[in-house]
Design a protein around this motif. Structure first.
Motif, PDB file in Angstrom:
ATOM      1  N   SER A 290       0.852  -1.186   0.000  1.00 42.78           N
ATOM      2  CA  SER A 290       0.000   0.000   0.000  1.00 42.78           C
ATOM      3  C   SER A 290       0.885   1.232   0.000  1.00 42.78           C
ATOM      4  O   SER A 290       1.851   1.311   0.758  1.00 42.78           O
ATOM      5  CB  SER A 290      -0.900   0.010   1.244  1.00 42.78           C
ATOM      6  OG  SER A 290      -1.786  -1.070   1.217  1.00 42.78           O
ATOM      7  N   HIS A 294      -1.840   6.607  -0.214  1.00 45.21           N
ATOM      8  CA  HIS A 294      -3.166   6.093   0.095  1.00 45.21           C
ATOM      9  C   HIS A 294      -3.427   6.085   1.601  1.00 45.21           C
ATOM     10  O   HIS A 294      -4.525   6.411   2.067  1.00 45.21           O
ATOM     11  CB  HIS A 294      -3.324   4.675  -0.464  1.00 45.21           C
ATOM     12  CG  HIS A 294      -3.516   4.625  -1.943  1.00 45.21           C
ATOM     13  ND1 HIS A 294      -2.463   4.637  -2.824  1.00 45.21           N
ATOM     14  CD2 HIS A 294      -4.650   4.574  -2.700  1.00 45.21           C
ATOM     15  CE1 HIS A 294      -2.929   4.576  -4.064  1.00 45.21           C
ATOM     16  NE2 HIS A 294      -4.251   4.547  -4.020  1.00 45.21           N
ATOM     17  N   LEU A 310      -8.661   2.466   3.903  1.00 40.94           N
ATOM     18  CA  LEU A 310      -8.168   2.831   2.579  1.00 40.94           C
ATOM     19  C   LEU A 310      -8.457   1.757   1.544  1.00 40.94           C
ATOM     20  O   LEU A 310      -8.789   0.613   1.869  1.00 40.94           O
ATOM     21  CB  LEU A 310      -6.673   3.096   2.640  1.00 40.94           C
ATOM     22  CG  LEU A 310      -5.731   1.886   2.761  1.00 40.94           C
ATOM     23  CD1 LEU A 310      -4.316   2.327   2.426  1.00 40.94           C
ATOM     24  CD2 LEU A 310      -5.759   1.285   4.146  1.00 40.94           C
ATOM     25  N   ASP A 311      -8.337   2.142   0.286  1.00 47.47           N
ATOM     26  CA  ASP A 311      -8.379   1.196  -0.826  1.00 47.47           C
ATOM     27  C   ASP A 311      -7.149   1.447  -1.692  1.00 47.47           C
ATOM     28  O   ASP A 311      -6.364   2.349  -1.442  1.00 47.47           O
ATOM     29  CB  ASP A 311      -9.670   1.350  -1.640  1.00 47.47           C
ATOM     30  CG  ASP A 311      -9.892   2.781  -2.114  1.00 47.47           C
ATOM     31  OD1 ASP A 311      -8.910   3.392  -2.598  1.00 47.47           O
ATOM     32  OD2 ASP A 311     -11.019   3.286  -2.008  1.00 47.47           O
ATOM     33  N   ASN A 312      -6.993   0.622  -2.713  1.00 49.53           N
ATOM     34  CA  ASN A 312      -5.806   0.733  -3.560  1.00 49.53           C
ATOM     35  C   ASN A 312      -6.117   1.316  -4.943  1.00 49.53           C
ATOM     36  O   ASN A 312      -5.356   1.111  -5.886  1.00 49.53           O
ATOM     37  CB  ASN A 312      -5.146  -0.648  -3.724  1.00 49.53           C
ATOM     38  CG  ASN A 312      -4.371  -1.060  -2.492  1.00 49.53           C
ATOM     39  OD1 ASN A 312      -4.025  -0.221  -1.662  1.00 49.53           O
ATOM     40  ND2 ASN A 312      -4.116  -2.345  -2.347  1.00 49.53           N
ATOM     41  N   GLU A 314      -6.480   3.976  -8.004  1.00 50.38           N
ATOM     42  CA  GLU A 314      -5.537   4.987  -8.472  1.00 50.38           C
ATOM     43  C   GLU A 314      -6.006   6.383  -8.054  1.00 50.38           C
ATOM     44  O   GLU A 314      -7.205   6.694  -8.106  1.00 50.38           O
ATOM     45  CB  GLU A 314      -5.428   4.920  -9.998  1.00 50.38           C
ATOM     46  CG  GLU A 314      -4.100   5.437 -10.495  1.00 50.38           C
ATOM     47  CD  GLU A 314      -3.837   5.037 -11.942  1.00 50.38           C
ATOM     48  OE1 GLU A 314      -3.361   5.898 -12.688  1.00 50.38           O
ATOM     49  OE2 GLU A 314      -4.130   3.883 -12.301  1.00 50.38           O
ATOM     50  N   LEU A 315      -5.077   7.218  -7.619  1.00 52.56           N
ATOM     51  CA  LEU A 315      -5.438   8.558  -7.163  1.00 52.56           C
ATOM     52  C   LEU A 315      -5.837   9.422  -8.348  1.00 52.56           C
ATOM     53  O   LEU A 315      -5.149   9.450  -9.385  1.00 52.56           O
ATOM     54  CB  LEU A 315      -4.250   9.214  -6.449  1.00 52.56           C
ATOM     55  CG  LEU A 315      -3.713   8.502  -5.196  1.00 52.56           C
ATOM     56  CD1 LEU A 315      -2.608   9.353  -4.559  1.00 52.56           C
ATOM     57  CD2 LEU A 315      -4.804   8.224  -4.190  1.00 52.56           C
ATOM     58  N   ASP A 319      -7.898  13.736  -5.431  1.00 47.69           N
ATOM     59  CA  ASP A 319      -7.145  13.090  -4.357  1.00 47.69           C
ATOM     60  C   ASP A 319      -5.774  13.736  -4.194  1.00 47.69           C
ATOM     61  O   ASP A 319      -5.316  13.999  -3.073  1.00 47.69           O
ATOM     62  CB  ASP A 319      -6.962  11.599  -4.653  1.00 47.69           C
ATOM     63  CG  ASP A 319      -8.265  10.826  -4.614  1.00 47.69           C
ATOM     64  OD1 ASP A 319      -9.150  11.209  -3.829  1.00 47.69           O
ATOM     65  OD2 ASP A 319      -8.381   9.836  -5.359  1.00 47.69           O
TER      66      ASP A 319
END
Length: 359
Positions: A290, A294, A310-312, A314-315, A319
């Motif tokens: 991670s 994130h 959180l998640d993975n 893409e920003l 964000d």
């Protein structure tokens, strides 16, 4: 072999604690899960611990807690008071012999998630005593006459066990006796609590906990010579938590831990643990680390008692702007370092910050 389930749990708890100290956290948790099965095979052989029960529901009024494998991190006055309390409890025999024994009562108070229950477990582990947990909010019976009886049952049960008695949610019963909105029965219940505390011998270790100290009767306060306010963790403690729960003590991530500590100002210990464990779960299940970005975003969106996991994904641009402002306002790092974390150029960081100021 003697089907003594209490001894099995106690010894199993000691083994689990040692496994955790040797960084075998998964093994420690697996053993704790086995111990929580309440000894069904032993009960089949004729043994069952006679816990006090509510006369109406037949549910146990008290339960034996487990020694924790999660570390407790305290600093300042709280840490010193706890150390003194444990030292006094370890030498109660000597103190009694010299005529200076004192009631071993500790009151923990502060907001939720600051480690009151965890700390009670660590005190029991330090003293090598079993931990009995009574949640006072669960002792209130629909038949009000039974509530005082339930409380008396708790205080009659514990003294012969050489245990630590943890009275959780004390504000559920021990409220101000002059509160006009309380029924007369509940006012008598407060007196039952006081009488129960007074009936304990000096060798009984009692730990009380409340999230609402202002609701406690002053007489309850006087029954606990040791008092510790557990506040939200300071920056040093937060850094230690991130290093332990997220980076597993990796000395190479101390700077990241310190950055997360600055950004997580206002979160409690439980929030930090939950976010860190969520990050590790995502890393395992996605088979990729991670990113710090994130994790920082999740921290920035969290509030005490309400962590954002959180998640993975893409920003996106929004964000990145949010993260840039967060690191600029709370991170205390240069624009170059912000650019590395966010994954943009230094010029873009400058642009994001200028847009914020212009807005």
């Amino acid at each position: 072999m003697a089907a003594d389930y209490t001894a099995v749990r106690r010894l199993g708890g000691q083994i689990a604690k040692r496994m955790a100290e040797q960084n075998d956290l998964e093994g420690a948790k697996s053993l704790q899960n086995l111990l929580r099965k309440r000894g069904v095979p032993l009960q089949a052989s004729g043994y069952a611990e006679a816990l006090p029960r509510d006369a109406g529901s037949r549910l146990p009024l008290i339960e034996e807690g487990q020694w924790p494998t999660t570390p407790i991190m305290l600093g300042g006055d709280a840490g010193r008071t706890i150390s003194q309390f444990i030292e006094d409890a370890q030498h109660i025999g000597l103190l009694a012999e010299k005529g200076v024994s004192a009631r071993l009562g500790l009151l923990l108070y502060g907001p939720p998630g600051t480690g009151k229950t965890l700390l009670a477990g660590h005190i029991a582990a330090s003293l090598r005593r079993p931990l009995y947990v009574a949640r006072l909010d669960s002792l209130i019976s629909s038949r009000l006459g039974e509530t005082a009886k339930n409380i008396r049952g708790i205080f009659e049960f514990v003294p012969s066990r050489n245990a630590v008695l943890f009275l959780d949610e004390m504000d559920a019963i021990a409220k101000l006796r002059d509160d006009r909105h309380e029924l007369g029965e509940l006012k008598r219940v407060v007196n039952t609590v006081l009488q129960g505390l007074d009936s304990l011998t000096d060798d009984v270790v009692t730990v009380g906990a409340t999230n609402h100290p202002h609701l406690l009767d002053p007489a309850i306060w006087r029954r606990f010579p040791y008092k510790v306010e557990l506040n939200l963790p300071d920056e040093d403690v937060r850094a230690s938590m991130w290093e332990h729960f997220l980076f597993l003590g990796d000395d190479g991530r101390k700077d990241d831990g310190r950055l997360l500590a600055r950004v997580s100002d206002g979160l409690n210990g439980a929030d930090i643990e939950n976010i860190a464990l969520a990050a590790r779960r995502r890393a395992i299940l996605s088979n990729q680390d991670s990113s710090l970005a994130h994790i920082l975003l999740a921290v920035g969106a969290s509030r005490s008692g309400n962590p954002r996991l959180l998640d993975n994904r893409e920003l996106d641009t929004a964000d990145k702007k949010t993260l840039t402002r967060l690191l600029h306002d709370k991170g205390g790092i240069s624009q170059s370092d912000i650019a590395k974390i966010v994954g943009v150029s230094r010029q873009m960081v400058h642009r994001y910050l200028k847009e914020t100021l212009d807005g």
